[in-house]
Design a protein around this motif. Structure first.
Motif, PDB file in Angstrom:
ATOM      1  N   VAL A 133       0.838  -1.210   0.000  1.00 49.33           N
ATOM      2  CA  VAL A 133       0.000   0.000   0.000  1.00 49.33           C
ATOM      3  C   VAL A 133       0.867   1.252   0.000  1.00 49.33           C
ATOM      4  CG1 VAL A 133      -1.617   1.355   1.393  1.00 49.33           C
ATOM      5  CG2 VAL A 133      -2.009  -1.096   1.066  1.00 49.33           C
ATOM      6  N   GLU A 134       1.915   1.237   0.842  1.00 51.66           N
ATOM      7  CA  GLU A 134       2.821   2.393   0.915  1.00 51.66           C
ATOM      8  C   GLU A 134       3.545   2.605  -0.413  1.00 51.66           C
ATOM      9  OE1 GLU A 134       6.471   4.025   3.741  1.00 51.66           O
ATOM     10  OE2 GLU A 134       6.233   1.891   3.386  1.00 51.66           O
ATOM     11  N   SER A 135       4.076   1.520  -0.992  1.00 50.20           N
ATOM     12  CA  SER A 135       4.824   1.637  -2.252  1.00 50.20           C
ATOM     13  C   SER A 135       3.938   2.132  -3.388  1.00 50.20           C
ATOM     14  CB  SER A 135       5.426   0.275  -2.626  1.00 50.20           C
ATOM     15  OG  SER A 135       6.329  -0.160  -1.638  1.00 50.20           O
ATOM     16  N   THR A 136       2.688   1.619  -3.442  1.00 49.39           N
ATOM     17  CA  THR A 136       1.757   2.040  -4.493  1.00 49.39           C
ATOM     18  C   THR A 136       1.354   3.497  -4.302  1.00 49.39           C
ATOM     19  OG1 THR A 136       0.919  -0.224  -4.594  1.00 49.39           O
ATOM     20  CG2 THR A 136      -0.413   1.470  -5.655  1.00 49.39           C
ATOM     21  N   GLY A 137       1.117   3.898  -3.032  1.00 48.82           N
ATOM     22  CA  GLY A 137       0.733   5.278  -2.736  1.00 48.82           C
ATOM     23  C   GLY A 137       1.813   6.277  -3.090  1.00 48.82           C
TER      24      GLY A 137
END
Length: 219
Positions: A133-137
């Motif tokens: 989620v962090e990497s995609t965000g």
């Protein structure tokens, strides 16, 4: 999402997820499918001929042999530190001999111990999901796995099947031997098969980074 569905699939995910990120998810799944099918056929045919001698040999195993085998497996999974942490988590719950609570800290739910699947979901799945989620965000990763770049990225070729055959035979034989011993499950067999396959591989540096051999060995 890089999370094993069962403890026995943890070794497969190490390479399968890396292959998926390279656009080779189809190749990884088909390699796992054919490897599993080979292992099932092998373990169905071989006991017809060697079940009796294997059973006689397995009956000679005592506490000392089981301890050495388990220590051998634990040191291969993530080194001695990982093995010690695993033993520590395994101590949580009621003592089987005296039914005395160990490391429960007064929490009633911990008296039954830490369930392996629940622990793996908590440690592996949640951390992987949050990281994704962090990497995609931040725009550092795509939400979906990339498509295959060519036809061979979505299938297991005949040439690969021939190269997997020694790994299949070796891992299947190890699985039959370990499976004959009571109390030792598929998780132990798949890690030993994976580690032995890595030692015999011509490209051990690829294991854990997207090796189809790694998937074949563990499955």
């Amino acid at each position: 999402i890089g999370t094993p569905g069962t403890p026995a699939a943890a070794a497969t995910v190490a390479d399968g997820y890396a292959l998926g990120k390279q656009g080779k998810a189809g190749k990884a799944i088909k390699t796992a499918l054919f490897s599993s099918a080979f292992g099932c056929l092998f373990s169905s045919i071989v006991p017809m001929f060697v079940a009796q001698p294997i059973a006689k040999y397995a009956l000679n195993f005592g506490p000392a042999e089981y301890t050495i085998l388990m220590l051998f497996a634990l040191t291969m999974i993530k080194g001695l530190l990982g093995g010690c942490l695993g033993l520590l988590f395994g101590c949580i719950g009621l003592d089987q001999g005296f039914t005395t609570p160990r490391l429960t800290f007064g929490i009633l739910k911990l008296t039954s111990g830490v369930d392996l699947v629940v622990m793996m979901i908590g440690i592996l799945a949640m951390s992987q999901i949050l990281h994704s989620v962090e990497s995609t965000g931040l725009g550092n990763a795509r939400p979906n796995l990339p498509p295959p770049a060519c036809k061979d990225d979505d299938r297991m070729t005949l040439k690969e099947a021939k190269s997997f055959l020694p790994h299949w035979l070796r891992s299947s034989a190890l699985g039959c031997g370990i499976g004959a011993l009571p109390g030792l499950g598929p998780a132990l067999a798949c890690y030993i098969g994976y580690d032995v396959g890595k030692k015999f591989s011509k490209h051990p540096e690829k294991f854990g980074k997207g090796s189809t051999e790694g998937v074949a060995c563990s499955e």
